[in-house]
Design a protein around this motif. Structure first.
Motif, PDB file in Angstrom:
ATOM      1  N   GLU A 150      37.623  61.667 -12.058  1.00  0.00           N
ATOM      2  CA  GLU A 150      36.620  60.604 -12.153  1.00  0.00           C
ATOM      3  C   GLU A 150      37.298  59.247 -12.314  1.00  0.00           C
ATOM      4  O   GLU A 150      36.933  58.259 -11.656  1.00  0.00           O
ATOM      5  N   LEU A 151      38.292  59.190 -13.185  1.00  0.00           N
ATOM      6  CA  LEU A 151      39.025  57.939 -13.388  1.00  0.00           C
ATOM      7  C   LEU A 151      39.798  57.545 -12.132  1.00  0.00           C
ATOM      8  O   LEU A 151      39.910  56.356 -11.795  1.00  0.00           O
ATOM      9  N   PHE A 152      40.333  58.539 -11.445  1.00  0.00           N
ATOM     10  CA  PHE A 152      41.095  58.262 -10.232  1.00  0.00           C
ATOM     11  C   PHE A 152      40.200  57.657  -9.152  1.00  0.00           C
ATOM     12  O   PHE A 152      40.593  56.696  -8.474  1.00  0.00           O
ATOM     13  N   ASN A 153      39.005  58.200  -8.971  1.00  0.00           N
ATOM     14  CA  ASN A 153      38.085  57.634  -7.981  1.00  0.00           C
ATOM     15  C   ASN A 153      37.779  56.175  -8.289  1.00  0.00           C
ATOM     16  O   ASN A 153      37.687  55.333  -7.385  1.00  0.00           O
ATOM     17  N   LYS A 154      37.622  55.883  -9.577  1.00  0.00           N
ATOM     18  CA  LYS A 154      37.384  54.503  -9.999  1.00  0.00           C
ATOM     19  C   LYS A 154      38.601  53.636  -9.694  1.00  0.00           C
ATOM     20  O   LYS A 154      38.463  52.487  -9.240  1.00  0.00           O
ATOM     21  N   ALA A 155      39.792  54.163  -9.929  1.00  0.00           N
ATOM     22  CA  ALA A 155      41.022  53.417  -9.648  1.00  0.00           C
ATOM     23  C   ALA A 155      41.189  53.166  -8.152  1.00  0.00           C
ATOM     24  O   ALA A 155      41.770  52.160  -7.742  1.00  0.00           O
ATOM     25  N   CYS A 156      40.669  54.065  -7.332  1.00  0.00           N
ATOM     26  CA  CYS A 156      40.768  53.898  -5.877  1.00  0.00           C
ATOM     27  C   CYS A 156      39.753  52.901  -5.345  1.00  0.00           C
ATOM     28  O   CYS A 156      40.095  52.026  -4.538  1.00  0.00           O
ATOM     29  N   PHE A 157      38.491  53.035  -5.781  1.00  0.00           N
ATOM     30  CA  PHE A 157      37.405  52.324  -5.110  1.00  0.00           C
ATOM     31  C   PHE A 157      36.620  51.371  -6.004  1.00  0.00           C
ATOM     32  O   PHE A 157      35.655  50.751  -5.535  1.00  0.00           O
ATOM     33  N   GLY A 158      36.975  51.267  -7.256  1.00  0.00           N
ATOM     34  CA  GLY A 158      36.338  50.306  -8.136  1.00  0.00           C
ATOM     35  C   GLY A 158      34.843  50.525  -8.276  1.00  0.00           C
ATOM     36  O   GLY A 158      34.376  51.643  -8.523  1.00  0.00           O
ATOM     37  N   ASP A 159      34.053  49.441  -8.095  1.00  0.00           N
ATOM     38  CA  ASP A 159      32.601  49.500  -8.288  1.00  0.00           C
ATOM     39  C   ASP A 159      31.846  49.994  -7.052  1.00  0.00           C
ATOM     40  O   ASP A 159      30.617  50.098  -7.087  1.00  0.00           O
ATOM     41  N   HIS A 160      32.550  50.255  -5.963  1.00  0.00           N
ATOM     42  CA  HIS A 160      31.901  50.853  -4.798  1.00  0.00           C
ATOM     43  C   HIS A 160      31.330  52.213  -5.190  1.00  0.00           C
ATOM     44  O   HIS A 160      31.825  52.869  -6.119  1.00  0.00           O
ATOM     45  N   THR A 161      30.298  52.657  -4.490  1.00  0.00           N
ATOM     46  CA  THR A 161      29.678  53.943  -4.843  1.00  0.00           C
ATOM     47  C   THR A 161      30.658  55.108  -4.727  1.00  0.00           C
ATOM     48  O   THR A 161      30.475  56.134  -5.399  1.00  0.00           O
ATOM     49  N   LEU A 162      31.705  54.995  -3.896  1.00  0.00           N
ATOM     50  CA  LEU A 162      32.716  56.048  -3.837  1.00  0.00           C
ATOM     51  C   LEU A 162      33.539  56.110  -5.122  1.00  0.00           C
ATOM     52  O   LEU A 162      34.203  57.113  -5.386  1.00  0.00           O
ATOM     53  N   GLY A 163      33.503  55.053  -5.910  1.00  0.00           N
ATOM     54  CA  GLY A 163      34.232  55.039  -7.169  1.00  0.00           C
ATOM     55  C   GLY A 163      33.411  55.516  -8.347  1.00  0.00           C
ATOM     56  O   GLY A 163      33.910  55.604  -9.472  1.00  0.00           O
ATOM     57  N   GLN A 164      32.144  55.845  -8.109  1.00  0.00           N
ATOM     58  CA  GLN A 164      31.259  56.280  -9.182  1.00  0.00           C
ATOM     59  C   GLN A 164      31.186  57.800  -9.250  1.00  0.00           C
ATOM     60  O   GLN A 164      31.435  58.494  -8.266  1.00  0.00           O
ATOM     61  N   SER A 165      30.815  58.306 -10.397  1.00  0.00           N
ATOM     62  CA  SER A 165      30.686  59.749 -10.577  1.00  0.00           C
ATOM     63  C   SER A 165      29.479  60.278  -9.819  1.00  0.00           C
ATOM     64  O   SER A 165      28.397  59.671  -9.850  1.00  0.00           O
ATOM     65  N   ILE A 166      29.634  61.407  -9.151  1.00  0.00           N
ATOM     66  CA  ILE A 166      28.507  62.052  -8.483  1.00  0.00           C
ATOM     67  C   ILE A 166      27.443  62.443  -9.502  1.00  0.00           C
ATOM     68  O   ILE A 166      26.239  62.391  -9.216  1.00  0.00           O
ATOM     69  N   LEU A 167      27.864  62.795 -10.712  1.00  0.00           N
ATOM     70  CA  LEU A 167      26.926  63.220 -11.751  1.00  0.00           C
ATOM     71  C   LEU A 167      26.094  62.064 -12.288  1.00  0.00           C
ATOM     72  O   LEU A 167      25.005  62.276 -12.820  1.00  0.00           O
ATOM     73  N   GLY A 168      26.593  60.833 -12.137  1.00  0.00           N
ATOM     74  CA  GLY A 168      25.951  59.693 -12.768  1.00  0.00           C
ATOM     75  C   GLY A 168      26.455  59.505 -14.180  1.00  0.00           C
ATOM     76  O   GLY A 168      27.429  60.142 -14.613  1.00  0.00           O
ATOM     77  N   THR A 169      25.819  58.635 -14.925  1.00  0.00           N
ATOM     78  CA  THR A 169      26.150  58.401 -16.332  1.00  0.00           C
ATOM     79  C   THR A 169      24.964  58.807 -17.199  1.00  0.00           C
ATOM     80  O   THR A 169      23.840  58.967 -16.697  1.00  0.00           O
ATOM     81  N   GLN A 170      25.202  58.960 -18.474  1.00  0.00           N
ATOM     82  CA  GLN A 170      24.096  59.281 -19.373  1.00  0.00           C
ATOM     83  C   GLN A 170      23.012  58.215 -19.297  1.00  0.00           C
ATOM     84  O   GLN A 170      21.816  58.525 -19.356  1.00  0.00           O
ATOM     85  N   GLN A 171      23.422  56.963 -19.142  1.00  0.00           N
ATOM     86  CA  GLN A 171      22.454  55.869 -19.075  1.00  0.00           C
ATOM     87  C   GLN A 171      21.598  55.952 -17.817  1.00  0.00           C
ATOM     88  O   GLN A 171      20.361  55.845 -17.895  1.00  0.00           O
ATOM     89  N   THR A 172      22.236  56.134 -16.653  1.00  0.00           N
ATOM     90  CA  THR A 172      21.440  56.175 -15.421  1.00  0.00           C
ATOM     91  C   THR A 172      20.585  57.435 -15.356  1.00  0.00           C
ATOM     92  O   THR A 172      19.406  57.372 -14.980  1.00  0.00           O
ATOM     93  N   VAL A 173      21.150  58.572 -15.727  1.00  0.00           N
ATOM     94  CA  VAL A 173      20.387  59.820 -15.683  1.00  0.00           C
ATOM     95  C   VAL A 173      19.185  59.761 -16.627  1.00  0.00           C
ATOM     96  O   VAL A 173      18.108  60.296 -16.318  1.00  0.00           O
ATOM     97  N   SER A 174      19.346  59.090 -17.750  1.00  0.00           N
ATOM     98  CA  SER A 174      18.241  58.952 -18.709  1.00  0.00           C
ATOM     99  C   SER A 174      17.112  58.092 -18.165  1.00  0.00           C
ATOM    100  O   SER A 174      15.985  58.148 -18.676  1.00  0.00           O
ATOM    101  N   SER A 175      17.384  57.291 -17.138  1.00  0.00           N
ATOM    102  CA  SER A 175      16.381  56.356 -16.623  1.00  0.00           C
ATOM    103  C   SER A 175      15.564  56.914 -15.463  1.00  0.00           C
ATOM    104  O   SER A 175      14.540  56.335 -15.097  1.00  0.00           O
ATOM    105  N   PHE A 176      15.975  58.027 -14.869  1.00  0.00           N
ATOM    106  CA  PHE A 176      15.309  58.510 -13.662  1.00  0.00           C
ATOM    107  C   PHE A 176      13.990  59.209 -13.972  1.00  0.00           C
ATOM    108  O   PHE A 176      13.883  60.000 -14.912  1.00  0.00           O
ATOM    109  N   GLY A 177      13.000  58.913 -13.152  1.00  0.00           N
ATOM    110  CA  GLY A 177      11.720  59.598 -13.222  1.00  0.00           C
ATOM    111  C   GLY A 177      11.305  60.028 -11.827  1.00  0.00           C
ATOM    112  O   GLY A 177      12.088  59.990 -10.871  1.00  0.00           O
ATOM    113  N   GLN A 178      10.043  60.430 -11.692  1.00  0.00           N
ATOM    114  CA  GLN A 178       9.556  60.880 -10.394  1.00  0.00           C
ATOM    115  C   GLN A 178       9.738  59.824  -9.308  1.00  0.00           C
ATOM    116  O   GLN A 178      10.081  60.141  -8.169  1.00  0.00           O
ATOM    117  N   GLN A 179       9.518  58.562  -9.665  1.00  0.00           N
ATOM    118  CA  GLN A 179       9.576  57.492  -8.676  1.00  0.00           C
ATOM    119  C   GLN A 179      10.963  57.389  -8.040  1.00  0.00           C
ATOM    120  O   GLN A 179      11.088  57.272  -6.815  1.00  0.00           O
TER     121      GLN A 179
END
Length: 419
Positions: free
Chosen positions: A141-170
């Motif tokens: 996970e850290l390596f992907n961030k080191a490669c691609f920074g804030d691009h979506t390829l640098g983010q975790s496929i799982l998401g973060t606790q913050q983003t996952v906590s925000s998702f609803g049906q919409q």
């Protein structure tokens, strides 16, 4: 073994490989959208949606879906990657119709029940926590961030606790409506089945699908970063790598052959030089990670903090040596291993179905074994030298988890490849 591809009136691609000696069928639906295609602030929504697929439809609740498949001895699962999401079922040939019905139900009639969203949210947050507590997961996970920074390829496929906590049906329905259209789907199968009958079954169940958006992907900028997590562990887990060609380029087979020769099996350079000759680590391997428009050529190793720098120096020396000193026998061995892997996968209905869906998603057509074998055989010492020179001319990225204070930084690592 025969592969046939059809396209329905609504644009849906239907493909199958007839395997007359098989005793089962694997079928799946490939969606040409994944974690890379998430909007800002929605990191993890593709993976969350994949979890929700089996949690209830207008016709079945979650328990009913599971029982109906397992009552006939079937198995179902799904996965989310950077550029695709796939849902698949393995069962006996006489239950093919049921498999098509279940897959169409979860992908065209999902209700995304609110109580199931809340329950699955907790499951995914636990999954994220487990990943953070697993060093050889975290380091990638850290390596992907080191490669691609804030691009979506640098983010975790799982998401973060913050983003996952925000998702609803919409949010979940929004991603499904945006990308789960007939032009973005491939329904494929492999095993003991007839293509004409399969097409009829798929047409009956998926005819209501309409065209959806095609992902608008931005090219990532290579960061060449250095990301670390200092943890009280016995081992230091290290990953380093370089920007490399993507999977749609002619060099994809060179990438695979090089990864295998350099750090694949027990006869590879890294295994022999780092583990067998010097005893610097227990686990070490090279990898070629390829997306549609970019790639990464890298190495993972788990070693002690005291030996990490020596390990990195040996890795750099061996890759640099490959520029001009690849031997004919090691190239032949690497290609033989890859060719054997291609042929052995043909014995598996699951592997054949997986390759069929992935190849059509990436290249718009199936690739037969003869094409694959010829492409592997075409890799040469000269073509590998060209690839290596291109790779190591750039700045590497690296990540480390564990005791990391004594591990060289990415600038020092880069110097090893330029000296």
């Amino acid at each position: 073994m025969q592969t046939t591809i059809s396209r329905l009136e609504n644009g849906l691609t239907v493909a199958s490989t007839h395997m007359p000696d098989a005793h089962s069928v694997a079928l799946g639906v490939w969606i040409k959208a994944g974690a890379r295609d998430e909007s800002e602030g929605q990191n993890g929504v593709a993976h969350f949606l994949e979890h929700m697929a089996f949690k209830g439809t207008r016709n079945r609740d979650a328990a009913h879906i599971a029982r109906e498949v397992e009552d006939v001895g079937g198995f179902m699962n799904a996965h989310t990657s950077r550029e695709e999401t796939a849902y698949y079922i393995n069962l006996l040939p006489e239950h093919l119709e049921l498999g098509v019905e279940i897959l169409s139900d979860i992908l065209t009639a999902s209700t995304l029940p609110k109580h199931e969203i809340e329950r699955e949210r907790g499951v995914i947050i636990q999954e994220i926590g487990q990943s953070l507590d697993t060093p050889d997961d975290l380091v990638f996970e850290l390596f992907n961030k080191a490669c691609f920074g804030d691009h979506t390829l640098g983010q975790s496929i799982l998401g973060t606790q913050q983003t996952v906590s925000s998702f609803g049906q919409q949010e979940l329905k929004g991603f499904m409506d945006r990308f789960y259209g007939s032009n973005q789907m491939i329904v494929c199968a492999a095993g003991l089945l007839k293509h004409e009958e399969f097409v009829v079954l798929v047409g009956e169940r998926f005819s209501g699908l309409s065209i959806s958006a095609v992902p608008d992907r931005s090219m990532p900028v290579w960061q060449g970063g250095d990301s670390r997590a200092d943890r009280d562990l016995e081992q230091t887990h290290t990953v380093f790598g370089f920007s490399a060609p993507g999977i749609t380029t002619a060099q994809r087979y060179d990438m695979l052959v090089l990864a295998n020769l350099y750090g694949g099996g027990m006869s590879s350079r890294l295994f022999q030089k780092v583990r067998e000759d010097r005893g610097l680590c227990y686990s070490i391997f090279a990898f070629a990670q390829m997306m549609s428009d970019t790639g990464v050529f890298g190495v993972y190793a788990g070693t002690s903090e005291e030996t990490a720098n020596e390990m990195l120096k040996v890795c750099a020396a061996e890759l640099t040596d490959c520029l001009s000193n690849i031997q004919a026998d090691e190239l032949l061995r690497s290609k033989q291993q890859l060719k054997a892997s291609v042929l052995m996968r043909l014995d598996s209905v699951s592997a054949t179905m997986d390759s069929l869906g992935r190849h059509i998603a990436l290249f718009g057509k199936a690739q037969n074994k003869d094409q694959l074998i010829r492409s592997i055989e075409a890799v040469s010492i000269d073509s590998l030298s060209i690839l290596i020179a291109k790779i190591i001319a750039g700045r590497p990225a690296m990540a480390a988890v564990g005791p990391v204070s004594a591990v060289m930084n990415v600038t020092d690592l880069s110097d090893l490849f330029s000296s």
